[in-house]
Design a protein around this motif. Sequence first.
Motif, PDB file in Angstrom:
ATOM      1  N   GLU A  22      29.784  15.289  15.877  1.00  0.00           N
ATOM      2  CA  GLU A  22      30.152  16.385  14.987  1.00  0.00           C
ATOM      3  C   GLU A  22      29.887  17.822  15.432  1.00  0.00           C
ATOM      4  O   GLU A  22      30.620  18.732  15.057  1.00  0.00           O
ATOM      5  CB  GLU A  22      29.481  16.154  13.627  1.00  0.00           C
ATOM      6  N   VAL A  23      28.841  18.020  16.207  1.00  0.00           N
ATOM      7  CA  VAL A  23      28.489  19.393  16.596  1.00  0.00           C
ATOM      8  C   VAL A  23      29.567  20.178  17.355  1.00  0.00           C
ATOM      9  O   VAL A  23      29.758  21.376  17.074  1.00  0.00           O
ATOM     10  CB  VAL A  23      27.156  19.407  17.388  1.00  0.00           C
ATOM     11  N   CYS A  68      18.830  19.594  13.743  1.00  0.00           N
ATOM     12  CA  CYS A  68      18.013  20.137  14.837  1.00  0.00           C
ATOM     13  C   CYS A  68      18.930  20.518  15.988  1.00  0.00           C
ATOM     14  O   CYS A  68      18.824  21.604  16.573  1.00  0.00           O
ATOM     15  CB  CYS A  68      17.015  19.092  15.336  1.00  0.00           C
ATOM     16  N   HIS A  69      19.829  19.632  16.310  1.00  0.00           N
ATOM     17  CA  HIS A  69      20.764  19.832  17.416  1.00  0.00           C
ATOM     18  C   HIS A  69      21.596  21.097  17.217  1.00  0.00           C
ATOM     19  O   HIS A  69      21.684  21.947  18.107  1.00  0.00           O
ATOM     20  CB  HIS A  69      21.666  18.593  17.510  1.00  0.00           C
ATOM     21  N   LEU A  70      22.184  21.219  16.020  1.00  0.00           N
ATOM     22  CA  LEU A  70      23.015  22.394  15.734  1.00  0.00           C
ATOM     23  C   LEU A  70      22.170  23.669  15.772  1.00  0.00           C
ATOM     24  O   LEU A  70      22.622  24.709  16.248  1.00  0.00           O
ATOM     25  CB  LEU A  70      23.669  22.254  14.356  1.00  0.00           C
ATOM     26  N   VAL A 114      32.239  17.744   8.372  1.00  0.00           N
ATOM     27  CA  VAL A 114      33.363  17.254   9.172  1.00  0.00           C
ATOM     28  C   VAL A 114      34.025  16.086   8.441  1.00  0.00           C
ATOM     29  O   VAL A 114      33.346  15.243   7.865  1.00  0.00           O
ATOM     30  CB  VAL A 114      32.876  16.762  10.560  1.00  0.00           C
ATOM     31  N   SER A 115      35.369  16.071   8.460  1.00  0.00           N
ATOM     32  CA  SER A 115      36.114  14.974   7.845  1.00  0.00           C
ATOM     33  C   SER A 115      36.912  14.249   8.921  1.00  0.00           C
ATOM     34  O   SER A 115      37.334  14.864   9.902  1.00  0.00           O
ATOM     35  CB  SER A 115      37.071  15.506   6.768  1.00  0.00           C
ATOM     36  N   TYR A 116      37.127  12.934   8.699  1.00  0.00           N
ATOM     37  CA  TYR A 116      37.828  12.116   9.688  1.00  0.00           C
ATOM     38  C   TYR A 116      39.071  11.475   9.092  1.00  0.00           C
ATOM     39  O   TYR A 116      39.072  11.044   7.943  1.00  0.00           O
ATOM     40  CB  TYR A 116      36.896  10.997  10.178  1.00  0.00           C
ATOM     41  N   ASP A 117      40.118  11.380   9.914  1.00  0.00           N
ATOM     42  CA  ASP A 117      41.338  10.727   9.462  1.00  0.00           C
ATOM     43  C   ASP A 117      41.111   9.234   9.639  1.00  0.00           C
ATOM     44  O   ASP A 117      40.442   8.788  10.565  1.00  0.00           O
ATOM     45  CB  ASP A 117      42.528  11.185  10.307  1.00  0.00           C
ATOM     46  N   LYS A 118      41.697   8.477   8.728  1.00  0.00           N
ATOM     47  CA  LYS A 118      41.475   7.033   8.756  1.00  0.00           C
ATOM     48  C   LYS A 118      42.180   6.332   9.911  1.00  0.00           C
ATOM     49  O   LYS A 118      41.652   5.404  10.504  1.00  0.00           O
ATOM     50  CB  LYS A 118      41.967   6.426   7.446  1.00  0.00           C
TER      51      LYS A 118
END
Length: 217
Positions: free
Chosen positions: A85-86, A120-122, A39-43
């Motif tokens: 993220e999931v 683990c979650h995913l 996953v990528s995030y915008d600043k």
Amino acid sequence: MPGAESVAEAERIQQALRQSLVLDDCLPAAPTLVAGVDVSYDKVSPRITAAAVVVDLTTGVEVESVVVPGEVSFPYLPGLLAFREVPLVLAALDRLGHRPDVVVCDGYGVAHPRRFGLACHLGVVTGLPTFGVAKTPFVGSFDEPGVRRGDWSALRDDDEVLGRVLRTQTGVKPVFVSVGHRTSLDRATTLTLDLSARYRLPEVIRRADFLSREALR
DNA sequence: GCGACAG
DNA sequence: ATCTTGTCGC
């Protein structure tokens, strides 16, 4: 499945999901399709993108990739990264035309404060075998592994083995491998090495990182 | 009590 | 995660 609205709720959900974690190895003798997610995030905005890449291990060829746009729905809190993220990673996996044999995550599995990291979650939420490959230390202690590719040392908390500090490239900083769901540490280690023939990080993780990052612009 | 702290 | 150039080494 709705997201957690508070830290207390997230921790409650985390504990509940942990009851379904399977640590036995359920991978096929020769896994064919390996997926990598990131996953990528915008600043400066809540925009984010998740990417999933599938590679055929027998040929090393990428068979599919998808990128999904979204928005941040949970803050970054060490130990609760999965809630951030999931959700979008699930959306990406849902749009995949293939059902991967195993999914590689950018982060930790059981090497987590409550033994239930992102991988683990995913894994529990999708039912798919998963494991994590992290770039920096989080929990546990370890001795520096040998300098050769393939050398590793145990990542541990007292007598408990949480994962491995693995050298994927000679003379390069090691990565942290930990089990997610339905995968053994040995298989995770072997797969990480197979997927990192050329670079420090598994090829599928690198590609997912590139795709999600470029899709952000 | 005070820091440290995956991405 | 993201901010960021040049530089050392194969």
